[in-house]
Design an enzyme around this catalytic site. Structure first.
Site, PDB file in Angstrom:
ATOM      1  N   ASP A  89       0.828  -1.205   0.000  1.00  0.00           N
ATOM      2  CA  ASP A  89       0.000   0.000   0.000  1.00  0.00           C
ATOM      3  C   ASP A  89       0.864   1.257   0.000  1.00  0.00           C
ATOM      4  OD1 ASP A  89      -0.365  -0.813   3.164  1.00  0.00           O
ATOM      5  OD2 ASP A  89      -0.285   1.366   2.861  1.00  0.00           O
ATOM      6  N   ASP A  91       1.238   5.445   0.425  1.00  0.00           N
ATOM      7  CA  ASP A  91       0.763   6.686   1.029  1.00  0.00           C
ATOM      8  C   ASP A  91       1.474   7.845   0.365  1.00  0.00           C
ATOM      9  OD1 ASP A  91      -0.948   5.529   3.065  1.00  0.00           O
ATOM     10  OD2 ASP A  91       0.899   4.748   3.942  1.00  0.00           O
ATOM     11  N   ASP A 168       5.893   8.141  13.467  1.00  0.00           N
ATOM     12  CA  ASP A 168       6.296   7.371  14.644  1.00  0.00           C
ATOM     13  C   ASP A 168       7.780   6.994  14.667  1.00  0.00           C
ATOM     14  OD1 ASP A 168       5.788   5.655  12.511  1.00  0.00           O
ATOM     15  OD2 ASP A 168       4.354   4.388  13.572  1.00  0.00           O
TER      16      ASP A 168
HETATM   17  P1  ATP Z   1       2.433  -1.072   6.856  1.00  0.00           P
HETATM   18  O1  ATP Z   1       1.677  -0.516   5.680  1.00  0.00           O
HETATM   19  O2  ATP Z   1       3.455  -2.093   6.552  1.00  0.00           O
HETATM   20  O3  ATP Z   1       1.542  -1.452   7.975  1.00  0.00           O
HETATM   21  P2  ATP Z   1       3.186   1.679   7.325  1.00  0.00           P
HETATM   22  O4  ATP Z   1       4.431   2.247   7.921  1.00  0.00           O
HETATM   23  O5  ATP Z   1       2.824   2.107   5.962  1.00  0.00           O
HETATM   24  O6  ATP Z   1       3.339   0.130   7.446  1.00  0.00           O
HETATM   25  P3  ATP Z   1       0.638   2.716   8.098  1.00  0.00           P
HETATM   26  O7  ATP Z   1      -0.196   2.359   9.271  1.00  0.00           O
HETATM   27  O8  ATP Z   1       0.153   2.441   6.733  1.00  0.00           O
HETATM   28  O9  ATP Z   1       2.036   2.025   8.341  1.00  0.00           O
HETATM   29  O10 ATP Z   1       0.976   4.271   8.233  1.00  0.00           O
HETATM   30  C1  ATP Z   1       1.623   5.033   7.231  1.00  0.00           C
HETATM   31  C2  ATP Z   1       2.591   6.002   7.868  1.00  0.00           C
HETATM   32  O11 ATP Z   1       1.880   6.926   8.712  1.00  0.00           O
HETATM   33  C3  ATP Z   1       3.626   5.379   8.781  1.00  0.00           C
HETATM   34  O12 ATP Z   1       4.736   4.931   8.071  1.00  0.00           O
HETATM   35  C4  ATP Z   1       3.965   6.515   9.712  1.00  0.00           C
HETATM   36  O13 ATP Z   1       4.869   7.407   9.113  1.00  0.00           O
HETATM   37  C5  ATP Z   1       2.638   7.215   9.882  1.00  0.00           C
HETATM   38  N1  ATP Z   1       1.880   6.707  11.053  1.00  0.00           N
HETATM   39  C6  ATP Z   1       0.924   5.749  11.059  1.00  0.00           C
HETATM   40  N2  ATP Z   1       0.439   5.531  12.279  1.00  0.00           N
HETATM   41  C7  ATP Z   1       1.089   6.374  13.099  1.00  0.00           C
HETATM   42  C8  ATP Z   1       1.028   6.644  14.500  1.00  0.00           C
HETATM   43  N3  ATP Z   1       0.199   5.975  15.293  1.00  0.00           N
HETATM   44  N4  ATP Z   1       1.858   7.600  14.984  1.00  0.00           N
HETATM   45  C9  ATP Z   1       2.674   8.295  14.163  1.00  0.00           C
HETATM   46  N5  ATP Z   1       2.794   8.068  12.854  1.00  0.00           N
HETATM   47  C10 ATP Z   1       2.011   7.135  12.312  1.00  0.00           C
HETATM   48 MG    MG Z   2       1.095   1.678   4.900  1.00  0.00          MG
END
Ligand code: ATP
Ligand code: MG
Length: 466
Positions: A89, A91, A168
Site C-alpha cells: 500500500d 501513502d 512514529d
Molecule cells: P504497513 O503498511 O506495513 O503497515 P506503514 O508504515 O505504511 O506500514 P501505516 O499504518 O500504513 O504504516 O501508516 C503510514 C505512515 O503513517 C507510517 O509509516 C507513519 O509514518 C505514519 N503513522 C501511522 N500511524 C502512526 C502513528 N500511530 N503515529 C505516528 N505516525 C504514524
Molecule cells: Mg502503509
C-alpha cells in the site's frame, strides 16, 4: 537475521559516503533540535526503484507534481522498497490541500472528519493522499494533549519539515520525491534501516504517551521487518505499557488484525509476550499461557498455521484465532459450570464462550459477526468425539463444520485431540454417501433399517374421523 539484498546494500553504502561528505545538520533524536533541512539522497545513491511502486501511486504522484505541488511517497512503502520487500500500500504526502487534490482527480473521495484525507481510486486500488500536517508539539496550543500526554488534536496543515516529526519511527519517515526520485531523510531513517533498528522519533516516553498504539506498532514492525527494537524504545514501553489499556477498544481491533493477519503472527506473539503487552490485549489468555504449556503449544501452532495461510494467499478469519486464544479459558469456565449445573459439554462451552467474549470485547472490540461463529466453532468441538450415529454424521453438514474441523485438526496436531478420530473425520469427507453411512454405522440415506424404502406414515388429520 535477514540480510539486506545486494542492491540495497550498495545503495546504502554509497549513501553513507555521500552523507559523510555532506555538512552535518545537527540531527538529534531527542526531539529538541530538529533539522529543518533533510539529507537528500539522490537517485543514484539509493536502491529504491519506481518499479516497486504501483501504477496507480505513480499516476497520482505525477499528476500532483505536474500541477505544481510537492508530491512524495512516504512511510511503509519507501521503507519496504528500500529493504527489497515489495510494498503493497502506498501513502502519498503533498502540500496540496484535500480540496485541491479533489479538484485534480475525478476518481477522488474525501474521507475523515477530524483530518481529511483524499482517497483516489483506480478500480480496486486506492491511493491515500494526505496533506502535510504539523505535529501536535509544533502546534502552539497547550490543549493538543490530554493530561496523560495523549494527542487529542493534530489537525493542522503544515509543511513537509513539520509533517515528518509527527511520524512514529525513523524508518517510517522517509519521503520519496517524484520530482527527481531522491529520498529525503530528516530523522536518520536510512541509517536505522541499515542497522535494522526500530527507533522512535523524538523522546520515546513522550511519543508513546501521545499514542500508546505505537508500542504495538513497534512490535509489529520488528516482527515484519526482522528489526530490533531500540533499547530506548524498550525502556519506554516498560514504563508506559499500562497506557495501552486506555486505548479505545475499536482501535485495538484494527490493530489486532494487523498484528495477527499480516503473515508474522507467531513472531509478533513472541515479541508481545516478551514486552509484556500481550497480557494487556488478552488477559484471560495470558494467564492460561503461564499455567499451561500445552495451551502455549496449541496457540503457537495456530499462529504458525495462520502465517502459512497468509503467505500462500489463503483466506484467514479473525474468529479462528480469537477462538484459539479463548479456548483454554473457555474450557475451564465451562467445566466449572458443568460441575454446578446439569448441561451438555457443548452447551457449557457455548455459554462460557459467550461470557469470555463479552469480557474480551471490553479490551478489543471484536464485532459480533466474529464472536458468534467463534462460539459455534468451539461448541462443536465435543461432537468430534462421537463417530457413530446419525447425529455424528450430520455434523458434516453443519455450517461451521469447516472451521470447527480445522480447529480440531490443530488440536490433534499438537497431541490434544485423539489422532485416530481426527483421521476418521478427514477420511469421511472424501467418502461416497454409502461409504460414509457405513463409517458412521447408519443405514444409507433413503433406505430403511433393513435396506428397504420406508413408506411415510400417514399423519392423522382433523376431519379424518379418527
Ligand atoms: P504497513 O503498511 O506495513 O503497515 P506503514 O508504515 O505504511 O506500514 P501505516 O499504518 O500504513 O504504516 O501508516 C503510514 C505512515 O503513517 C507510517 O509509516 C507513519 O509514518 C505514519 N503513522 C501511522 N500511524 C502512526 C502513528 N500511530 N503515529 C505516528 N505516525 C504514524
Ligand atoms: Mg502503509
Amino acid at each position: 537475521m535477514q540480510a539486506l539484498p545486494a542492491p540495497a546494500l550498495r545503495g546504502l553504502l554509497l549513501y553513507g559516503r555521500i552523507a559523510n561528505a555532506q555538512a552535518e545538520i545537527g540531527l538529534n533524536n531527542s526531539g529538541t533540535k530538529k533539522p529543518s533541512t533533510p539529507k537528500i539522497i539522490p537517485r543514484a545513491a539509493h536502491n529504491v526503484s519506481r518499479d516497486e511502486f504501483s501504477k496507480s501511486a505513480l499516476k497520482v504522484l505525477y499528476r500532483l507534481h505536474k500541477a505544481g505541488y510537492q508530491s512524495f511517497l512516504v512511510g511503509g512503502c519507501v521503507r519496504d522498497a528500500m529493504l527489497g520487500m515489495h510494498p503493497k500500500d502506498f501513502d502519498v504526502a503533498t502540500n496540496a490541500t484535500p480540496d485541491e487534490v479533489k479538484a485534480l482527480f475525478s476518481n477522488c473521495r474525501l474521507i475523515g472528519r477530524r483530518f481529511r484525507l483524499a482517497h483516489v481510486r483506480f478500480g480496486r486500488d486506492i491511493v491515500e493522499v494526505a496533506t502535510f500536517r504539523a505535529a501536535a508539539n509544533h502546534v502552539d496550543d497547550d490543549h493538543a494533549h490530554d493530561e496523560e500526554g495523549r494527542i487529542v488534536r493534530d489537525n493542522v496543515y503544515g509543511t513537509i519539515d513539520e509533517d515528518v516529526w509527527r511520524r512514529d519511527f525513523t524508518c517510517n519517515s522517509l519521503y520519496y520525491n517524484i520530482a527527481d526520485f531522491s529520498i529525503w531523510d530528516y530523522t536518520g531513517g536510512v541509517e536505522d534501516i541499515k542497522q535494522r533498528h526500530i527507533v522512535l522519533i523524538g523522546d520515546p516516553d513522550k511519543r508513546l504517551r501521545e499514542d500508546p498504539v505505537r508500542m504495538l506498532r513497534a512490535v509489529r514492525f520488528a516482527a515484519k521487518l526482522d528489526f530490533t527494537i531500540d533499547e530506548t524504545v524498550v525502556q519506554a514501553i516498560r514504563q508506559d505499557r499500562p497506557l495501552l489499556s486506555r486505548v479505545p477498544a475499536a482501535r485495538l481491533f484494527d490493530e489486532f488484525l494487523k498484528l495477527f493477519q499480516s503473515g508474522h503472527a507467531e513472531k509478533t506473539f513472541e515479541l508481545l509476550r516478551e514486552h509484556d503487552l500481550f497480557s494487556l490485549l488478552f488477559p484471560a489468555t495470558d494467564q492460561e499461557l503461564d499455567e499451561d504449556s500445552e495451551f502455549l503449544a496449541f496457540v503457537r501452532a495456530a499462529l504458525r498455521n495462520t502465517d502459512r495461510r497468509v503467505c500462500s494467499d489463503k483466506s484467514v478469519t479473525p474468529m479462528f484465532l480469537i477462538g484459539v486464544f479463548l479456548w483454554n479459558p473457555v474450557r475451564k469456565l465451562a467445566a466449572g459450570r458443568r460441575a454446578r449445573e446439569k448441561m451438555s459439554e457443548s452447551q457449557s462451552i457455548s455459554l462460557a464462550a459467550y461470557e469470555l467474549s463479552l469480557q474480551q470485547q471490553r479490551r478489543i472490540a471484536i464485532p459480533r459477526r466474529f464472536t458468534v461463529p467463534m462460539r459455534e466453532m468451539l461448541a462443536l468441538q465435543p461432537r468430534f468425539m462421537v463417530v457413530r450415529g446419525k447425529r455424528a454424521m450430520n455434523l458434516l453438514q453443519h455450517r461451521r463444520f469447516r472451521a470447527a474441523y480445522d480447529f480440531m485438526m490443530l488440536l490433534s496436531e499438537v497431541g490434544q485431540f485423539d489422532r485416530e478420530k481426527a483421521k476418521f473425520w478427514s477420511d469421511v469427507q472424501n467418502q461416497s454417501r454409502e461409504q460414509r453411512a457405513a463409517s458412521f454405522q447408519v443405514a444409507p440415506a433413503g433406505k430403511g433399517r433393513q435396506g428397504r424404502r420406508r413408506r411415510p406414515r400417514r399423519r392423522s388429520r382433523k376431519g379424518d374421523g379418527k
